[in-house]
Enzyme design. Sequence first.
Site, PDB file in Angstrom:
ATOM      1  N   GLU A 170      75.782  10.072  49.559  1.00  0.00           N
ATOM      2  CA  GLU A 170      75.538   9.456  48.241  1.00  0.00           C
ATOM      3  C   GLU A 170      75.113  10.484  47.191  1.00  0.00           C
ATOM      4  OE1 GLU A 170      75.741   5.972  47.116  1.00  0.00           O
ATOM      5  OE2 GLU A 170      75.653   7.240  45.326  1.00  0.00           O
ATOM      6  N   LYS A 203      83.395  16.325  42.368  1.00  0.00           N
ATOM      7  CA  LYS A 203      82.722  15.014  42.366  1.00  0.00           C
ATOM      8  C   LYS A 203      83.718  13.902  42.017  1.00  0.00           C
ATOM      9  CE  LYS A 203      78.261  16.953  41.011  1.00  0.00           C
ATOM     10  NZ  LYS A 203      77.467  17.326  39.821  1.00  0.00           N
TER      11      LYS A 203
END
Length: 410
Positions: A121, A197
């Site tokens: 996460e 990302k």
Amino acid sequence: MKTIAILGYGTVGSGVVEIIGNSNRRSGSGIDISGILVRNACKYKGHSHFKSVTENFKDVLTDDVDIVVEAIGGLHPAYDYVRRSLESKKHVVTANKDLIAEHGAELLEIAKSNGVELRFEASVGGGIPILKSVSDCLAGNSIESVTAILNGTTNFILTKMEEEEMQYDEALKLAQELGFAEADPSSDVLGLDAARKLSILSTLAFQRKLDWKEIETKGINAVDSSDFRYAGLNGCSIKLLAVSRLLADGVYASVSPVIVKKGSQLGRIRNEYNAILVEGDAVGDVLFTGKGAGMMPTASAVFADIADIMNNRKVKAETFDYDDAFVKTQWENEAKWMLRIRTGNRIGIMKDLTGRFSNCSILAGECGEHGDEVAAFVRAGSEAEIDCFEDSLSQEYDVRDFRKMMVLEQ
Ligand SMILES: NC(=O)c1ccc[n+]([C@@H]2O[C@H](COP(=O)([O-])OP(=O)(O)OC[C@H]3O[C@@H](n4cnc5c(N)ncnc54)[C@H](OP(=O)(O)O)[C@@H]3O)[C@@H](O)[C@H]2O)c1
């Protein structure tokens, strides 16, 4: 009681140790830190956890360990340590986007075949709980697009350039002094960090595997005060945006400086903050914003993964087992663009601009030693139309520099 080994005791690793201590005190969460791996143990003499610190990976990968937290960063030796931990049937939690963007699919397979979990996460958006939100909380949606500020360093630099009229180098130096930028800032300023990302987030959002190296990536190192001046004339600002859109025949993905309205949801995001605007077919737009880096925000996301594992909470953000996405790097829809053309023939270029684009507003350009500049906002049917225009200008005139920047009109 769960036993955790921590690889890396820098910004993120020490934040995780602190949150575990706080959680044990607050709710008796029952986590024992069995070992902390570092490169140079001497640095930690006199530290409260010094007895747990080691330079030897074998010392931390003991039988009693349930979860390994990887907070070393980079690919090596992080890849080797994560792989060995999973093969030893340890759950792994990592904040390492380089590792997940490069080896995520393979490591997730290894985790699956060993009956353990690999959670990441914190690898996207630092403290913002975005991966679980996209995979689980928005599970009822087909995600149509992601438009995001995923790199706090570049957002900080662009904010200083705009609000305090700093030059790029000056703003970068300030970011380094304040700890927002690394000594070698290339991965951030060239947009590579944001591309990694974006690939992780888009893979989960669109359920298509996106290779970060296929994403069209442009950094902020060429953004200058004139860009801000021209954008400002239209009530706009400039942000490094990571954009992905699900198309009928693939996925559009890019990282580049984009002009956004100052008061818009992304235009309002300042300094080191991150923001992720997700568009789902059922929910519409959802904006996630917060600190995308830093010791405690990142550790907060790492701890959430630890807590999920301890509580046996399964999430969908645990697989990259999807078909490869066909990545498109050109914007195929109508959009507004800012063009800056440095030339020896301003009049000719201005005539061509107004002749070619029905919707064209020319801005007061500058004269300089490398030629005079013509700047304009134009509306084009596709990015290919802009590229075609550049080619035709180059054949006709002495074009010394041609820059384009897309305008996000939402
Ligand atoms: N910093 C953030 O705000 C942030 C945010 C989101 C994600 N992340 C990710 O989190 C990870 C860690 O970042 P960080 O900022 O915490 O890094 P950091 O402050 O540089 O800390 C790295 C730690 O790893 C240890 N280490 C480095 N190489 C090693 C090796 N070969 N063997 C054993 N230990 C080694 C270092 O040991 P020594 O202490 O002995 O040097 C240090 O304790 C990275 O993947 C980063 O991308 C960071």
